[in-house]
Design a protein around this motif. Structure first.
Motif, PDB file in Angstrom:
ATOM      1  N   HIS A  38     -17.536  15.037  -6.865  1.00  0.00           N
ATOM      2  CA  HIS A  38     -18.243  16.214  -7.400  1.00  0.00           C
ATOM      3  C   HIS A  38     -17.872  16.764  -8.747  1.00  0.00           C
ATOM      4  O   HIS A  38     -18.376  17.507  -9.370  1.00  0.00           O
TER       5      HIS A  38
ATOM      6  N   GLU B 234     -14.792  11.021  -2.334  1.00  0.00           N
ATOM      7  CA  GLU B 234     -14.401  12.412  -2.299  1.00  0.00           C
ATOM      8  C   GLU B 234     -12.889  12.696  -1.625  1.00  0.00           C
ATOM      9  O   GLU B 234     -12.661  13.558  -0.966  1.00  0.00           O
TER      10      GLU B 234
ATOM     11  N   SER C 257     -25.232  17.297  -4.206  1.00  0.00           N
ATOM     12  CA  SER C 257     -25.123  16.955  -2.892  1.00  0.00           C
ATOM     13  C   SER C 257     -26.396  16.365  -2.147  1.00  0.00           C
ATOM     14  O   SER C 257     -27.181  16.988  -2.257  1.00  0.00           O
ATOM     15  N   GLY C 258     -26.160  15.584  -1.257  1.00  0.00           N
ATOM     16  CA  GLY C 258     -27.368  15.098  -0.426  1.00  0.00           C
ATOM     17  C   GLY C 258     -27.898  13.823  -1.084  1.00  0.00           C
ATOM     18  O   GLY C 258     -28.949  13.496  -0.547  1.00  0.00           O
ATOM     19  N   CYS C 259     -27.580  13.387  -2.320  1.00  0.00           N
ATOM     20  CA  CYS C 259     -28.341  12.434  -3.332  1.00  0.00           C
ATOM     21  C   CYS C 259     -27.964  11.088  -2.764  1.00  0.00           C
ATOM     22  O   CYS C 259     -28.693   9.973  -3.291  1.00  0.00           O
ATOM     23  N   GLY C 260     -27.244  10.864  -1.733  1.00  0.00           N
ATOM     24  CA  GLY C 260     -26.735   9.492  -1.037  1.00  0.00           C
ATOM     25  C   GLY C 260     -25.570   8.791  -1.620  1.00  0.00           C
ATOM     26  O   GLY C 260     -25.473   7.549  -1.687  1.00  0.00           O
ATOM     27  N   LYS C 261     -24.768   9.566  -2.204  1.00  0.00           N
ATOM     28  CA  LYS C 261     -23.440   8.987  -2.756  1.00  0.00           C
ATOM     29  C   LYS C 261     -22.642   8.205  -1.600  1.00  0.00           C
ATOM     30  O   LYS C 261     -22.216   7.099  -1.695  1.00  0.00           O
ATOM     31  N   SER C 262     -22.508   9.104  -0.302  1.00  0.00           N
ATOM     32  CA  SER C 262     -21.654   8.342   0.622  1.00  0.00           C
ATOM     33  C   SER C 262     -22.565   7.139   1.255  1.00  0.00           C
ATOM     34  O   SER C 262     -21.708   6.178   1.477  1.00  0.00           O
ATOM     35  N   THR C 263     -23.927   7.182   1.286  1.00  0.00           N
ATOM     36  CA  THR C 263     -24.694   6.243   1.705  1.00  0.00           C
ATOM     37  C   THR C 263     -24.281   4.840   1.085  1.00  0.00           C
ATOM     38  O   THR C 263     -23.944   3.847   1.444  1.00  0.00           O
TER      39      THR C 263
ATOM     40  N   ARG D  23     -31.822  13.659  -4.412  1.00  0.00           N
ATOM     41  CA  ARG D  23     -32.332  12.844  -3.194  1.00  0.00           C
ATOM     42  C   ARG D  23     -33.896  12.614  -3.307  1.00  0.00           C
ATOM     43  O   ARG D  23     -34.651  13.650  -3.813  1.00  0.00           O
TER      44      ARG D  23
ATOM     45  N   LEU E 210     -36.044   9.572   6.414  1.00  0.00           N
ATOM     46  CA  LEU E 210     -35.448  10.150   5.203  1.00  0.00           C
ATOM     47  C   LEU E 210     -35.023   9.301   4.216  1.00  0.00           C
ATOM     48  O   LEU E 210     -34.062   8.260   4.733  1.00  0.00           O
TER      49      LEU E 210
ATOM     50  N   PHE F  44     -33.125   6.345   6.363  1.00  0.00           N
ATOM     51  CA  PHE F  44     -32.756   6.619   7.580  1.00  0.00           C
ATOM     52  C   PHE F  44     -33.988   7.116   8.461  1.00  0.00           C
ATOM     53  O   PHE F  44     -34.752   8.085   8.203  1.00  0.00           O
TER      54      PHE F  44
HETATM   55  N1  LIG Z   1     -26.414   8.782   9.747  1.00  0.00           N
HETATM   56  C1  LIG Z   1     -27.466   9.506   9.098  1.00  0.00           C
HETATM   57  N2  LIG Z   1     -28.782   9.635   9.741  1.00  0.00           N
HETATM   58  C2  LIG Z   1     -29.708  10.261   8.856  1.00  0.00           C
HETATM   59  N3  LIG Z   1     -29.379  10.921   8.077  1.00  0.00           N
HETATM   60  C3  LIG Z   1     -28.484  10.656   7.217  1.00  0.00           C
HETATM   61  C4  LIG Z   1     -27.417  10.142   7.828  1.00  0.00           C
HETATM   62  N4  LIG Z   1     -26.376   9.831   6.786  1.00  0.00           N
HETATM   63  C5  LIG Z   1     -26.836  10.762   5.634  1.00  0.00           C
HETATM   64  N5  LIG Z   1     -28.127  10.945   5.869  1.00  0.00           N
HETATM   65  C6  LIG Z   1     -29.221  11.791   5.018  1.00  0.00           C
HETATM   66  O1  LIG Z   1     -29.239  11.098   3.937  1.00  0.00           O
HETATM   67  C7  LIG Z   1     -29.099  11.909   2.789  1.00  0.00           C
HETATM   68  C8  LIG Z   1     -27.742  11.349   1.685  1.00  0.00           C
HETATM   69  O2  LIG Z   1     -26.786  11.473   2.391  1.00  0.00           O
HETATM   70  P1  LIG Z   1     -25.195  11.125   1.921  1.00  0.00           P
HETATM   71  O3  LIG Z   1     -24.047  11.510   2.853  1.00  0.00           O
HETATM   72  O4  LIG Z   1     -25.179   9.664   1.281  1.00  0.00           O
HETATM   73  O5  LIG Z   1     -25.168  12.371   0.681  1.00  0.00           O
HETATM   74  P2  LIG Z   1     -24.068  12.566  -0.489  1.00  0.00           P
HETATM   75  O6  LIG Z   1     -24.519  12.450  -1.736  1.00  0.00           O
HETATM   76  O7  LIG Z   1     -22.662  11.672  -0.192  1.00  0.00           O
HETATM   77  O8  LIG Z   1     -23.608  14.357  -0.121  1.00  0.00           O
HETATM   78  P3  LIG Z   1     -22.712  15.095  -0.503  1.00  0.00           P
HETATM   79  O9  LIG Z   1     -22.195  15.025  -1.841  1.00  0.00           O
HETATM   80  O10 LIG Z   1     -22.934  16.491   0.168  1.00  0.00           O
HETATM   81  O11 LIG Z   1     -21.492  14.300   0.257  1.00  0.00           O
HETATM   82  C9  LIG Z   1     -29.009  13.281   3.102  1.00  0.00           C
HETATM   83  O12 LIG Z   1     -30.191  13.865   3.116  1.00  0.00           O
HETATM   84  C10 LIG Z   1     -28.357  13.031   4.690  1.00  0.00           C
HETATM   85  O13 LIG Z   1     -28.988  14.061   5.869  1.00  0.00           O
END
Ligand SMILES: Nc1ncnc2c1ncn2[C@@H]1O[C@H](COP(=O)(O)OP(=O)(O)OP(=O)(O)O)[C@@H](O)[C@H]1O
Ligand SMILES: [Mg+2]
Length: 264
Positions: free
Chosen positions: A204, A166, A46-52, A222, A24, A17
């Motif tokens: 989770h 989730e 949390s924050g490891c990129g699963k939603s991404t 991450r 990041l 991103f």
């Molecule tokens: N649109 C965006 N712009 C900038 N950074 C982003 C964006 N979306 C996610 N991130 C960053 O990418 C990283 C991964 O985010 P993501 O939402 O994929 O994590 P996650 O594993 O789903 O976390 P969680 O378990 O908390 O839902 C995070 O550090 C977040 O700050």
């Protein structure tokens, strides 16, 4: 479906991103191939990129590096053909619409030529156990019921691929446990013409991942990398009693160890 071995192919995915001020790296060199009909969970801190990862698989984001394919084509194609159903943590229902009208919404706003058979509304309501509540509004439902509406809405196009982020994160433990078995029942019953739907499921919860899945992928902190890829060889249908058996508890211990090592 194109003639490819895998329904979802994520190869060497890296996602950065970058808004010009900050950069990041959310995911790094992630490769995951998912055969049709497989139920795969993704777990990680949390924050490891699963939603991404899910958004890349669904064509809502384009990877910085690597390739994401659904049926051997860019995911946007499958998304446009409504082959992909999304369920997010927040059910995002329209408050002024009834249960039935929320579920039917995607069909109303879409003018695609129907190339496959779609379930009718009564069938969808029955599937998620909300027939009696068809004329209720979201504020008159519990959180678990709202999630079931979101699931029915995602199934309205009879998608071949379900991406779930989730979906049961906001409900209490007991409801959450009931919902996972309900989802399994729906998954078993509501296969497309090609058989069961393929599911990529972010959670989770270690026990949720094991109960639901054929396979659990553990991501590192991450930037997320694939840390482990574990086949869950428990018989189906899965039952609550199974959660107390040795193989189940062994999987749980193994997954917790992997997650804990990562947190250190
Ligand atoms: N649109 C965006 N712009 C900038 N950074 C982003 C964006 N979306 C996610 N991130 C960053 O990418 C990283 C991964 O985010 P993501 O939402 O994929 O994590 P996650 O594993 O789903 O976390 P969680 O378990 O908390 O839902 C995070 O550090 C977040 O700050
Ligand atoms: Mg997330």
């Amino acid at each position: 479906m194109a003639n490819t071995e895998y329904h979802v192919s994520l190869h060497d995915l890296t996602h950065v991103f970058d808004d010009g001020r900050r950069s990041l790296t959310a995911l790094s060199s992630v490769t995951i191939d998912v055969p049709p009909g497989q139920f795969t969970s993704v777990i990680g801190p949390s924050g490891c990129g699963k939603s991404t990862l899910l958004r890349l698989a669904g064509g809502l984001l384009t990877p910085s590096e690597g390739t994401a394919l659904v049926d051997g084509e860019p995911p946007r194609k499958a998304q446009r053909a409504r082959e992909i159903g999304f369920v997010f943590q927040d059910p995002s229902l329209l408050p002024w619409r009834t249960v039935a009208k929320n579920i039917a919404l995607p069909l109303e706003v879409d003018h695609l030529e129907r190339t496959r058979e779609l379930p009718d509304l009564a069938e969808l309501l029955d599937l998620v156990g909300l027939s009696e509540f068809r004329d209720y509004h979201p504020y008159e439902l519990s959180g678990g019921m709202q999630q079931r509406v979101a699931l029915a809405r995602a199934l309205a196009f009879n998608p071949t691929l379900l991406l779930m982020d989730e979906p049961f994160g906001a409900v209490d433990e007991i409801t959450r446990s009931a919902l996972r078995y309900e989802l399994l029942r729906i998954w078993e019953r509501h296969g497309g013409p090609a058989g069961r739907k393929t599911v990529l499921f972010v959670t989770h919860s270690v026990s949720e991942a094991i109960t639901l899945s054929d396979r659990v992928i553990v991501l590192s902190g991450r930037p997320g990398r694939v840390r482990a890829d574990i086949a869950i060889e428990l018989p189906r249908p899965r039952t609550e009693e199974m959660e107390q058996t040795e193989p189940f508890l062994d999987y749980a211990a193994q997954l917790r160890r992997l997650l804990k090592e990562d947190a250190q």
